[in-house]
Enzyme design. Structure first.
Site, mmCIF file in Angstrom:
data_model
loop_
_atom_site.group_PDB
_atom_site.id
_atom_site.type_symbol
_atom_site.label_atom_id
_atom_site.label_comp_id
_atom_site.label_asym_id
_atom_site.label_seq_id
_atom_site.Cartn_x
_atom_site.Cartn_y
_atom_site.Cartn_z
ATOM 1 N N HIS A 37 42.867 27.443 27.794
ATOM 2 C CA HIS A 37 43.013 26.823 26.448
ATOM 3 C C HIS A 37 43.831 27.559 25.273
ATOM 4 O O HIS A 37 44.773 27.039 24.857
ATOM 5 C CB HIS A 37 41.833 26.280 25.781
ATOM 6 C CG HIS A 37 41.223 25.171 26.529
ATOM 7 N ND1 HIS A 37 39.627 25.624 27.001
ATOM 8 C CD2 HIS A 37 41.352 24.095 26.970
ATOM 9 C CE1 HIS A 37 39.163 24.511 27.620
ATOM 10 N NE2 HIS A 37 40.171 23.573 27.931
ATOM 11 N N SER A 186 36.381 25.423 32.091
ATOM 12 C CA SER A 186 34.885 25.300 31.536
ATOM 13 C C SER A 186 33.999 25.375 32.305
ATOM 14 O O SER A 186 32.835 25.786 32.172
ATOM 15 C CB SER A 186 35.039 24.360 30.641
ATOM 16 O OG SER A 186 35.973 24.262 29.646
#
Ligand code: PAF
Length: 283
Positions: A37, A186
């Site tokens: 990210h 994640s």
């Protein structure tokens, strides 16, 4: 840095920014931020005046029995990381804000969603394209940044933007890997040390396939068999798919060329890992 949870406030905010002539960059995420990210936020920061990050674990893209409830969520952790990456606004709506009347309208991209994750996760991409359309309508970005780890997602979103004449420029950023090669996700937080070690078989099999293809093996089925044999060495690995596809059509190829991408989805216990790479490019 501001955090906005209401759709109408977000729309008012970006309208004012647009009226001031600002270029709006947008990084849509489901939160639990990692280095992957960060590369999207860094790129957004470089080329835009206002950087918006959305954090929304979108229920409509999870199938029954998938990890919607257990998906990692930590807004205060993410807020600190986003601030350090130079994000101006976090948009963090609730499901009630995003779907106050349910969701009777869906965006469906045909063809590109039939193979790979589209085949193994029915309805997933309708959830993704619908929520991304909604987010684009709310955030009104000039540029939006997506990771290439979700190779099919990126292709599907680009197709949607083109087919529906959306004006946003969709930018794909390379996969970011841990030092040992594991693609950042994640979902890596779910892995025990043992399963994480087994998960390295994805990047290892990609490396083997690239080496063999560069040594002259062009037959996709031979290369896929090699990758499957490498993954099969791991006791907990259950292959969802290992395919070599054309980067634009996402159709399986018989012979590899510069457009060929190997894409893998493998479960380790309850965790499903994905990875991909161009077969004839260095990793
Ligand atoms: O890639 C993701 O994190 C999600 O699929 C996205 C694009 C934020 C849509 O919910």
């Amino acid at each position: 840095m501001e955090t906005i949870t209401s759709v109408s406030q977000m729309q008012e905010f970006v309208l004012a920014a647009r009226q001031q002539g600002k270029i709006i960059g947008f990084v849509p995420t489901m939160g639990y931020l990692h280095q992957g990210h960060f590369s999207l936020m860094e790129e957004g920061r470089k080329c835009c005046d206002l950087l918006v990050l959305s954090i929304f674990v979108n229920p409509t893209q999870f199938g029954q029995g998938e990890d919607f409830d257990s998906y990692p969520r930590d807004l205060s952790r993410d807020s600190k990381l986003a601030a350090s990456a130079g994000v101006d606004v976090i948009f963090a709506p609730t499901p009630e804000q995003m779907y106050p009347d349910g969701c009777d309208t869906n965006v469906h991209v045909a063809k590109l969603t039939e193979n790979l994750c589209g085949a193994s996760r029915p309805g997933h991409f309708d959830g993704v394209t619908t929520v991304v359309s909604k987010l684009f309508n709310i955030v009104q970005p000039h540029k939006a940044f997506f990771g290439m780890k979700d190779f099919q997602q990126l292709a599907v979103i680009k197709k949607m933007v083109n087919d529906l004449n959306m004006t946003v420029d969709v930018i794909g950023m390379p996969i970011v890997r841990e030092k040992d090669g594991l693609a950042m996700s994640s979902r890596n937080t779910y892995l025990t040390a043992n399963l994480r070690q087994q998960g390295l078989s994805l990047v290892d099999s990609i490396r083997k396939v690239i080496a063999r293809a560069q040594a002259g093996e062009k037959c996709a089925s031979v290369l896929i068999t090699m990758a499957k044999q490498r993954i099969a060495q791991e006791p907990d690995a259950v292959v969802d798919y290992i395919q070599i596809c054309h980067d634009q059509t996402l159709k399986d190829v018989a012979c590899v060329d510069e457009h060929s991408v190997i894409l893998l989805a493998v479960r380790f216990g309850l965790t499903r890992l994905i990875d991909n790479h161009y077969v004839l490019r260095e990793l």
